[in-house]
Design an enzyme around this catalytic site. Structure first.
Site, PDB file in Angstrom:
ATOM      1  N   ILE A  27      -2.043   6.717  20.988  1.00  0.00           N
ATOM      2  CA  ILE A  27      -2.284   7.283  19.661  1.00  0.00           C
ATOM      3  C   ILE A  27      -2.990   8.633  19.796  1.00  0.00           C
ATOM      4  CG2 ILE A  27      -3.336   6.828  17.406  1.00  0.00           C
ATOM      5  CD1 ILE A  27      -1.426   4.605  18.138  1.00  0.00           C
ATOM      6  N   TRP A 152     -11.603   6.109  29.634  1.00  0.00           N
ATOM      7  CA  TRP A 152     -10.695   6.947  28.839  1.00  0.00           C
ATOM      8  C   TRP A 152     -11.232   8.338  28.534  1.00  0.00           C
ATOM      9  CZ3 TRP A 152     -14.101   7.573  25.040  1.00  0.00           C
ATOM     10  CH2 TRP A 152     -14.871   6.482  24.611  1.00  0.00           C
ATOM     11  N   ASN A 153     -12.437   8.654  28.961  1.00  0.00           N
ATOM     12  CA  ASN A 153     -12.975   9.946  28.517  1.00  0.00           C
ATOM     13  C   ASN A 153     -12.522  11.128  29.379  1.00  0.00           C
ATOM     14  OD1 ASN A 153     -14.534   8.961  30.607  1.00  0.00           O
ATOM     15  ND2 ASN A 153     -16.460   9.710  29.769  1.00  0.00           N
ATOM     16  N   LYS A 176      -5.333   2.433  38.194  1.00  0.00           N
ATOM     17  CA  LYS A 176      -5.045   1.950  36.840  1.00  0.00           C
ATOM     18  C   LYS A 176      -5.868   2.758  35.840  1.00  0.00           C
ATOM     19  CE  LYS A 176      -6.822  -1.151  34.163  1.00  0.00           C
ATOM     20  NZ  LYS A 176      -6.738  -0.432  32.888  1.00  0.00           N
ATOM     21  N   PRO A 177      -5.169   3.582  35.041  1.00  0.00           N
ATOM     22  CA  PRO A 177      -5.914   4.324  34.026  1.00  0.00           C
ATOM     23  C   PRO A 177      -6.385   3.378  32.930  1.00  0.00           C
ATOM     24  CG  PRO A 177      -3.620   5.115  34.218  1.00  0.00           C
ATOM     25  CD  PRO A 177      -3.724   3.836  34.990  1.00  0.00           C
ATOM     26  N   GLU A 179      -6.323   1.756  29.384  1.00  0.00           N
ATOM     27  CA  GLU A 179      -5.205   1.477  28.476  1.00  0.00           C
ATOM     28  C   GLU A 179      -5.203   2.430  27.282  1.00  0.00           C
ATOM     29  OE1 GLU A 179      -7.621  -0.463  29.473  1.00  0.00           O
ATOM     30  OE2 GLU A 179      -8.494  -1.695  27.877  1.00  0.00           O
ATOM     31  N   SER A 229     -17.755   0.822  31.752  1.00  0.00           N
ATOM     32  CA  SER A 229     -19.035   0.413  31.165  1.00  0.00           C
ATOM     33  C   SER A 229     -19.824  -0.456  32.150  1.00  0.00           C
ATOM     34  CB  SER A 229     -18.777  -0.376  29.884  1.00  0.00           C
ATOM     35  OG  SER A 229     -18.034  -1.529  30.191  1.00  0.00           O
ATOM     36  N   GLU A 250     -19.119   3.570  38.870  1.00  0.00           N
ATOM     37  CA  GLU A 250     -19.594   4.685  38.036  1.00  0.00           C
ATOM     38  C   GLU A 250     -19.684   4.180  36.612  1.00  0.00           C
ATOM     39  OE1 GLU A 250     -20.686   7.493  38.835  1.00  0.00           O
ATOM     40  OE2 GLU A 250     -19.949   7.881  40.847  1.00  0.00           O
ATOM     41  N   CYS A 284     -20.433   9.869  30.048  1.00  0.00           N
ATOM     42  CA  CYS A 284     -21.336   8.858  30.603  1.00  0.00           C
ATOM     43  C   CYS A 284     -22.722   9.414  30.904  1.00  0.00           C
ATOM     44  CB  CYS A 284     -20.726   8.295  31.874  1.00  0.00           C
ATOM     45  SG  CYS A 284     -20.275   9.563  33.042  1.00  0.00           S
ATOM     46  N   GLU A 381     -26.292   2.323  25.131  1.00  0.00           N
ATOM     47  CA  GLU A 381     -25.339   3.427  25.209  1.00  0.00           C
ATOM     48  C   GLU A 381     -24.420   3.373  23.988  1.00  0.00           C
ATOM     49  OE1 GLU A 381     -21.988   3.294  27.975  1.00  0.00           O
ATOM     50  OE2 GLU A 381     -22.492   5.320  28.626  1.00  0.00           O
ATOM     51  N   LYS A 451     -29.943   2.249  39.559  1.00  0.00           N
ATOM     52  CA  LYS A 451     -30.211   1.035  38.773  1.00  0.00           C
ATOM     53  C   LYS A 451     -28.894   0.496  38.180  1.00  0.00           C
ATOM     54  CE  LYS A 451     -33.822   2.664  36.226  1.00  0.00           C
ATOM     55  NZ  LYS A 451     -35.096   2.648  35.488  1.00  0.00           N
ATOM     56  N   GLU A 458     -19.730   9.724  43.786  1.00  0.00           N
ATOM     57  CA  GLU A 458     -18.457  10.424  43.857  1.00  0.00           C
ATOM     58  C   GLU A 458     -18.752  11.887  44.180  1.00  0.00           C
ATOM     59  OE1 GLU A 458     -16.410   9.126  40.074  1.00  0.00           O
ATOM     60  OE2 GLU A 458     -15.167   8.127  41.579  1.00  0.00           O
TER      61      GLU A 458
HETATM   62  P1  NAD Z   1     -14.488  -0.167  30.035  1.00  0.00           P
HETATM   63  O1  NAD Z   1     -15.529  -0.736  30.917  1.00  0.00           O
HETATM   64  O2  NAD Z   1     -14.150  -0.886  28.794  1.00  0.00           O
HETATM   65  O3  NAD Z   1     -13.111  -0.021  30.829  1.00  0.00           O
HETATM   66  C1  NAD Z   1     -13.021   0.733  32.024  1.00  0.00           C
HETATM   67  C2  NAD Z   1     -11.782   0.315  32.783  1.00  0.00           C
HETATM   68  O4  NAD Z   1     -11.960  -0.998  33.309  1.00  0.00           O
HETATM   69  C3  NAD Z   1     -10.512   0.263  31.935  1.00  0.00           C
HETATM   70  O5  NAD Z   1      -9.449   0.785  32.693  1.00  0.00           O
HETATM   71  C4  NAD Z   1     -10.325  -1.229  31.702  1.00  0.00           C
HETATM   72  O6  NAD Z   1      -8.979  -1.600  31.483  1.00  0.00           O
HETATM   73  C5  NAD Z   1     -10.828  -1.797  33.012  1.00  0.00           C
HETATM   74  N1  NAD Z   1     -11.275  -3.186  32.988  1.00  0.00           N
HETATM   75  C6  NAD Z   1     -11.812  -3.873  31.944  1.00  0.00           C
HETATM   76  N2  NAD Z   1     -12.120  -5.130  32.331  1.00  0.00           N
HETATM   77  C7  NAD Z   1     -11.792  -5.244  33.632  1.00  0.00           C
HETATM   78  C8  NAD Z   1     -11.899  -6.286  34.599  1.00  0.00           C
HETATM   79  N3  NAD Z   1     -12.413  -7.478  34.301  1.00  0.00           N
HETATM   80  N4  NAD Z   1     -11.481  -6.048  35.864  1.00  0.00           N
HETATM   81  C9  NAD Z   1     -10.986  -4.847  36.207  1.00  0.00           C
HETATM   82  N5  NAD Z   1     -10.858  -3.819  35.329  1.00  0.00           N
HETATM   83  C10 NAD Z   1     -11.260  -4.009  34.062  1.00  0.00           C
HETATM   84  O7  NAD Z   1     -14.954   1.327  29.757  1.00  0.00           O
HETATM   85  P2  NAD Z   1     -14.322   2.404  28.741  1.00  0.00           P
HETATM   86  O8  NAD Z   1     -14.648   1.944  27.364  1.00  0.00           O
HETATM   87  O9  NAD Z   1     -12.922   2.671  29.118  1.00  0.00           O
HETATM   88  O10 NAD Z   1     -15.165   3.709  29.100  1.00  0.00           O
HETATM   89  C11 NAD Z   1     -16.418   3.962  28.596  1.00  0.00           C
HETATM   90  C12 NAD Z   1     -17.500   3.571  29.583  1.00  0.00           C
HETATM   91  O11 NAD Z   1     -17.273   4.202  30.835  1.00  0.00           O
HETATM   92  C13 NAD Z   1     -18.876   4.022  29.143  1.00  0.00           C
HETATM   93  O12 NAD Z   1     -19.815   3.001  29.380  1.00  0.00           O
HETATM   94  C14 NAD Z   1     -19.165   5.211  30.049  1.00  0.00           C
HETATM   95  O13 NAD Z   1     -20.517   5.485  30.251  1.00  0.00           O
HETATM   96  C15 NAD Z   1     -18.470   4.821  31.302  1.00  0.00           C
HETATM   97  N6  NAD Z   1     -18.169   6.007  32.113  1.00  0.00           N
HETATM   98  C16 NAD Z   1     -18.861   6.214  33.288  1.00  0.00           C
HETATM   99  C17 NAD Z   1     -18.622   7.354  34.045  1.00  0.00           C
HETATM  100  C18 NAD Z   1     -19.371   7.609  35.318  1.00  0.00           C
HETATM  101  O14 NAD Z   1     -18.879   8.351  36.137  1.00  0.00           O
HETATM  102  N7  NAD Z   1     -20.549   7.042  35.542  1.00  0.00           N
HETATM  103  C19 NAD Z   1     -17.671   8.283  33.629  1.00  0.00           C
HETATM  104  C20 NAD Z   1     -16.982   8.039  32.446  1.00  0.00           C
HETATM  105  C21 NAD Z   1     -17.237   6.895  31.695  1.00  0.00           C
END
Ligand code: NAD
Length: 484
Positions: A27, A152-153, A176-177, A179, A229, A250, A284, A381, A451, A458
């Site tokens: 979307i 996704w960001n 895996k990007p 979704e 997350s 991360e 993040c 967060e 923590k 990275e």
């Molecule tokens: P999310 O945790 O919901 O999903 C991240 C990825 O994990 C997705 O591809 C999802 O499909 C996959 N996933 C979900 N459950 C899984 C499982 N049980 N096993 C394997 N893979 C699984 O996060 P989001 O909502 O896509 O992104 C936002 C979060 O990402 C925020 O908390 C943000 O702070 C964090 N983030 C961290 C960094 C960093 O470098 N530290 C960078 C960008 C985003």
């Protein structure tokens, strides 16, 4: 621009489709329009990707690091040549303004491929002299099949930040990007092949969390790198531990940005804006707890509101837009619930706070003042454009409060006092910190959290450690003695 990819997955050097997998609509966040559809990987697609990565790993690892690096550097050049198209696709996929994606996404990916491609030929072991003429040497070896899972960001950046060091070290990868943003990693896979990467070395498959979990659980996988997350991180880290796999996590943050009375006001305001409103706050490392010393508080809040009032909120495809929509309807709901909680718990709304009355998923840049440490908006967060401003009086007090969180991704201090800057930042429990700056993350410097914000780093030379292992060989040069 046609956003629909040739097929959902990219496996073993070619696009692959399997419509039996769940339908994943893509979307455009600025309008709510469906711009593409992909399908989540079926077990057959997961198997094809892992089998391709497993089959490709021997020949790729057998190349010299310099030969591998050359492929990455060629891919970096192609990414730069196509920056405009890649940026437009990233804007459609994420809703981030084109003026951001042009400078922070594909270009950051290219930086990473260029950096690790250049570092490759320098990846060597050590010679270690020992008593009696004996000696030892070490070899830096790949881990094998790596799995990358993205948020996704920053979809392009994440695909590159994970694959570049992984491939440089001689590993293969199944990526895996998220979704929510499945499109751009496919373009990176295409570009790698054009640059000469052997089929199977970098594969992209789509899917929800279950596909990620299936990849992590597979016995052929040696390493998992997740950007996501903290909640998902705990699950994935546990699953990786069960298989004794290497892991880089991360995760999220609730980072402190500390502004002392003597800070350069305009820079501090710019820092706070960059730390909260870039990518509509979906970063993040954002400094969402802005601690402001009471002497500068009034001037800071006035100037901040004035500058945020100049944000150009609009269609992210327009050159002039510098503040776009949230990535999804779901994210709007999450953020609006936090804003409501902020008001309920007694924070003072000084700017924004509303969803915009227009199509798409827009929330105004939002600033709360008089936030206290116990409020939900100061503890969790939010991952949206919501800044919490907290007052403080003394250095010791602010350091203790800044560290009173389970997370530790980032932190920053704004002050003109040189020794205080280093003293305070030295006490902040966070992996990625800034002095008089915010959110700059060039590939040359390590990036990652302490923590609950994660494990491993990275970028930089630190990422080489995350994607390689050392074999030691002791070489006996004399006779062998034994007890009997
Ligand atoms: P999310 O945790 O919901 O999903 C991240 C990825 O994990 C997705 O591809 C999802 O499909 C996959 N996933 C979900 N459950 C899984 C499982 N049980 N096993 C394997 N893979 C699984 O996060 P989001 O909502 O896509 O992104 C936002 C979060 O990402 C925020 O908390 C943000 O702070 C964090 N983030 C961290 C960094 C960093 O470098 N530290 C960078 C960008 C985003």
């Amino acid at each position: 621009m046609d956003a629909q990819p040739t097929a959902s997955h990219f496996v073993n050097g070619a696009y692959l489709e399997d419509r039996d997998g769940p339908r994943i609509p893509v979307i455009f966040p600025a309008t709510g329009e469906e711009i593409a559809v992909v399908h989540g990987a079926t077990p057959a697609v997961v198997e094809a990707a892992l089998a391709a990565a497993e089959a490709a790993k021997g020949a790729w690892a057998a190349l010299s690091p310099g030969e591998r690096g050359r492929v990455l550097r060629r891919a970096a050049d192609i990414i730069r040549d196509r920056n405009e198209a890649l940026s437009q696709l990233e804007t459609l996929d994420t809703g981030k303004p084109i003026q951001e994606t042009r400078i922070a996404d594909a270009t950051s990916g290219a930086d990473s491929l260029e950096y690790f491609g250049g570092l490759a030929a320098g990846l060597t072991g050590e010679h270690i002299p020992l008593p009696g003429g004996d000696w030892a040497y070490t070899m830096r070896l790949p881990l094998g099949v790596c799995v990358g899972i993205g948020a996704w960001n920053y979809p392009t950046q994440i695909a590159c930040w994970k694959s570049a060091p992984a491939l440089t070290c001689g590993n293969t990868m199944v990526f895996k990007p998220s979704e929510t943003t499945p499109l751009s990693a496919l373009k990176i896979a295409e570009i790698y092949i054009e640059a000469g990467l052997p089929p199977g070395v970098f594969n992209v498959i789509q899917g929800f969390g279950d596909v990620g979990a299936a990849l992590v659980a597979d016995a052929r996988v040696a390493k998992v790198s997740l950007t996501g997350s903290a909640r998902t991180g705990r699950k994935v880290y546990q699953a990786a531990a069960a298989g004794m796999k290497h892991a880089t996590m991360e995760l999220g943050g609730k980072s402190p940005l500390i502004i002392f009375d003597d800070a350069e006001l305009e820079d501090a305001v710019s820092g706070a804006i960059n730390a909260n409103f870039y990518a509509s706050g979906q970063v993040c490392s954002n400094g969402t707890r802005v601690f402001v010393q009471t002497g500068i508080k009034g001037a800071f809040l006035d100037r901040l509101a004035e500058r945020v009032g100049k944000a150009v909120i609009g269609d992210p495809r327009d050159d002039g837009t510098n503040f776009g929509p949230m990535v999804s309807e779901e994210q709007v709901k999450i953020v609006m619930d936090y804003i409501d909680l902020g008001v309920k718990e007694g924070a003072r709304l000084v700017y924004g706070g509303h969803r915009l009355n227009r199509p798409g998923w827009y929330i105004e840049p939002t600033i709360f003042a008089d936030v206290t440490d116990d409020m939900t908006i100061a503890r969790e967060e939010i991952f949206g454009p919501v800044m919490s401003v907290l007052d403080f009086e003394t250095e010791d007090e602010v350091v203790a409060r800044a560290n009173a969180t389970e997370l530790g991704l980032s932190g920053a201090v704004f002050t003109r006092d040189l020794t205080r800057a280093h003293r305070v930042i030295g006490r902040i429990e966070a992996g990625s910190c800034w002095i008089n700056q915010y959110n700059l993350t060039p590939v040359e410097i390590p990036f990652g959290g302490m923590k609950g914000s994660g494990i491993g780093r990275e970028n930089s030379k630190a990422a080489i450690e995350a994607y390689s292992q050392i074999k030691t060989v002791y070489v006996g040069m004399g006779r062998v003695e034994a007890a009997f």
